[in-house]
Design an enzyme around this catalytic site. Structure first.
Site, PDB file in Angstrom:
ATOM      1  N   CYS A  58       0.653  -1.423  -0.083  1.00  0.00           N
ATOM      2  CA  CYS A  58      -0.182   0.212  -0.026  1.00  0.00           C
ATOM      3  C   CYS A  58       0.975   1.227  -0.318  1.00  0.00           C
ATOM      4  O   CYS A  58       0.464   2.208  -0.789  1.00  0.00           O
ATOM      5  CB  CYS A  58      -0.984  -0.274   0.966  1.00  0.00           C
ATOM      6  SG  CYS A  58      -2.360  -0.961   1.331  1.00  0.00           S
ATOM      7  N   HIS A  59       1.906   1.539   0.695  1.00  0.00           N
ATOM      8  CA  HIS A  59       2.544   2.538   0.932  1.00  0.00           C
ATOM      9  C   HIS A  59       4.331   2.646   1.473  1.00  0.00           C
ATOM     10  O   HIS A  59       4.689   3.046   1.904  1.00  0.00           O
ATOM     11  CB  HIS A  59       1.832   3.580   2.555  1.00  0.00           C
ATOM     12  CG  HIS A  59       0.955   4.102   2.096  1.00  0.00           C
ATOM     13  ND1 HIS A  59      -0.508   3.028   2.502  1.00  0.00           N
ATOM     14  CD2 HIS A  59       0.502   5.061   1.568  1.00  0.00           C
ATOM     15  CE1 HIS A  59      -1.494   3.869   2.298  1.00  0.00           C
ATOM     16  NE2 HIS A  59      -1.559   4.621   2.143  1.00  0.00           N
TER      17      HIS A  59
END
Length: 200
Positions: A157-158
């Site tokens: 995701c990040h």
């Protein structure tokens, strides 16, 4: 007047016995849901009940996932090569000594973040926004990581990355290491997750 007791005919006796039996069955039937309501529900068990895990078939270098409190718990049988990466990354990870006490019990606040060095037990949820990181066990760029990658986990995701002890690398969105749940070894091949050993 006769003092002889009245005789009940066979038909009436059968009817009384049948009525008593049906009434008794009905009372038991009504009691079962009541008693069941006093026992913990499946939801209550899932909310906090400890989970016993058999690790006897977990091979070296392999990982298994079990559920505890609705969260994935990763158990990795770390190979000697995996363990050898940990001291090499001391300067690369944000909290090498597990100083954030809320992220692991005291008995896992050590170099391997574990009770037994060969087994890692962590909750597989990124401490940034609650995503589930992916396995990136192979060293180097084979799995799309940087050439100096030694193996661990990537949160897609990040971009937070974690080593084989669940320690987060520096300058990543995740603020802390992956959480180590309370657990203990019932035997050499069984772990109880969600409970600490009495007297430990």
């Amino acid at each position: 007047m006769s003092n002889q007791p009245k005789k009940i005919d066979c038909g009436r006796r059968r009817l009384i016995l049948a009525t008593a039996a049906v009434g008794g069955a009905g009372a038991i039937g009504a009691l079962v849901p009541f008693v069941s309501s006093l026992l913990p529900s499946e939801r209550a068990k899932a909310a906090g009940a400890p989970v016993e895990v058999d690790i006897s078939k977990l091979g070296v270098g392999q990982m298994m996932t079990v559920e505890w409190r609705g969260k994935p718990v990763w158990i990795i049988h770390r190979s000697p090569a995996m363990l050898e990466t940990l001291p090499k990354l001391k300067d690369a990870v944000a909290d090498p000594d597990s100083s954030t006490e809320s992220q692991q019990p005291a008995y896992a606040q050590n170099a391997t973040r574990s009770i037994k060095p060969e087994y890692m037990v962590v909750i597989g949820i990124c401490t940034h926004l609650g995503c589930s990181p992916s396995q990136k066990f192979k060293a180097g760029s084979e799995e799309g990581m940087a050439g100096d990658w030694l193996g661990g986990f990537l949160c897609p995701c990040h971009g937070s990355t974690f080593d084989f002890a669940g320690r987060v690398f520096k300058a990543k969105p995740a603020p802390t290491n992956l959480e180590v749940p309370p657990h203990y070894y019932i035997s050499d091949t069984r772990i109880l997750i969600g409970e600490e050993k009495k007297g430990a």
